[in-house]
Design a protein around this motif. Structure first.
Motif, PDB file in Angstrom:
ATOM      1  N   SER A   1      42.665  -2.886  48.551  1.00 20.78           N
ATOM      2  CA  SER A   1      41.402  -2.325  49.015  1.00 20.78           C
ATOM      3  C   SER A   1      40.252  -2.800  48.125  1.00 20.78           C
ATOM      4  O   SER A   1      39.179  -3.180  48.615  1.00 20.78           O
ATOM      5  N   MET A   2      40.485  -2.818  46.805  1.00 26.13           N
ATOM      6  CA  MET A   2      39.471  -3.284  45.870  1.00 26.13           C
ATOM      7  C   MET A   2      39.191  -4.772  46.090  1.00 26.13           C
ATOM      8  O   MET A   2      38.042  -5.208  46.067  1.00 26.13           O
TER       9      MET A   2
ATOM     10  N   GLU B   1      45.663   0.278  46.596  1.00 27.46           N
ATOM     11  CA  GLU B   1      44.349   0.390  45.958  1.00 27.46           C
ATOM     12  C   GLU B   1      43.835  -0.983  45.524  1.00 27.46           C
ATOM     13  O   GLU B   1      42.658  -1.289  45.684  1.00 27.46           O
ATOM     14  N   GLN B   2      44.733  -1.812  44.976  1.00 23.45           N
ATOM     15  CA  GLN B   2      44.334  -3.156  44.543  1.00 23.45           C
ATOM     16  C   GLN B   2      43.867  -3.995  45.722  1.00 23.45           C
ATOM     17  O   GLN B   2      42.870  -4.712  45.635  1.00 23.45           O
TER      18      GLN B   2
ATOM     19  N   ASP C   1      36.972  -5.207  49.108  1.00 19.66           N
ATOM     20  CA  ASP C   1      35.574  -4.876  48.778  1.00 19.66           C
ATOM     21  C   ASP C   1      34.923  -5.999  47.989  1.00 19.66           C
ATOM     22  O   ASP C   1      33.788  -6.388  48.256  1.00 19.66           O
ATOM     23  N   ASN C   2      35.651  -6.523  46.997  1.00 23.37           N
ATOM     24  CA  ASN C   2      35.103  -7.602  46.171  1.00 23.37           C
ATOM     25  C   ASN C   2      34.889  -8.876  46.981  1.00 23.37           C
ATOM     26  O   ASN C   2      33.905  -9.583  46.780  1.00 23.37           O
TER      27      ASN C   2
ATOM     28  N   VAL D   1      37.099 -11.228  39.775  1.00 27.46           N
ATOM     29  CA  VAL D   1      37.902 -10.696  40.881  1.00 27.46           C
ATOM     30  C   VAL D   1      39.202 -11.472  41.076  1.00 27.46           C
ATOM     31  O   VAL D   1      40.252 -10.889  41.318  1.00 27.46           O
TER      32      VAL D   1
ATOM     33  N   ARG E   1      49.387   1.889  44.112  1.00 18.12           N
ATOM     34  CA  ARG E   1      48.598   0.970  43.279  1.00 18.12           C
ATOM     35  C   ARG E   1      48.313  -0.327  44.029  1.00 18.12           C
ATOM     36  O   ARG E   1      47.196  -0.833  44.009  1.00 18.12           O
TER      37      ARG E   1
END
Length: 145
Positions: free
Chosen positions: A36-37, A33-34, A40-41, A84, A30
């Motif tokens: 990585s997000m 993934e956070q 991207d943001n 974000v 998790r």
């Protein structure tokens, strides 16, 4: 006793095997993934900066109102930043959020002065407004570095 890093990056003692629980592994996934997000943001936020900065670079005294074309982009940036970075409520995002708010406030200040200059028209601008506009432009250039 000798320590080494396992694949998860934690220190483990050689004297006994350490295995992560399924919950720990899920938590690590998790977090990955956070992050990585977030990356991207932040790229998306930087693209909005680039769009605003490119418009700002084209602004001269004769076309000072041009920066006002970026009102929609700035609104989008504000919304994305709040979403974000959770308005900086989490300590991990506080510094990033503060930097974004500074940038946004500088651009809002520039837009405010540009609006005044545009309304005033050519030649009827007070020296104070011009000085404030130049100060705002310098502050935005510093923020963009």
């Amino acid at each position: 006793m000798c320590e080494e890093h396992c694949a998860c990056g934690h220190h483990h003692d050689h004297s006994h095997d350490h295995h992560h629980t399924p919950e720990e592994i899920a938590g690590l996934r998790r977090k990955k993934e956070q992050l990585s997000m977030l990356q991207d943001n932040m790229r998306e936020i930087q693209q909005l900066h680039d769009k605003i900065d490119a418009a700002l670079a084209r602004v001269e005294r004769e076309n000072v109102g041009f920066i006002l074309t970026q009102k929609k982009t700035l609104k989008e940036l504000k919304k994305l930043t709040d979403k974000v970075l959770g308005k900086g409520k989490e300590p991990i995002f506080a510094t990033l959020y503060a930097a974004e708010r500074d940038y946004i406030e500088n651009i809002e200040d520039i837009m405010h002065h540009a609006q005044i200059l545009k309304r005033a028209g050519q030649g009827s601008v007070t020296p104070e407004v011009v000085a404030n506009m130049e100060k705002s432009l310098k502050a935005a250039a510093e923020a963009a570095k």
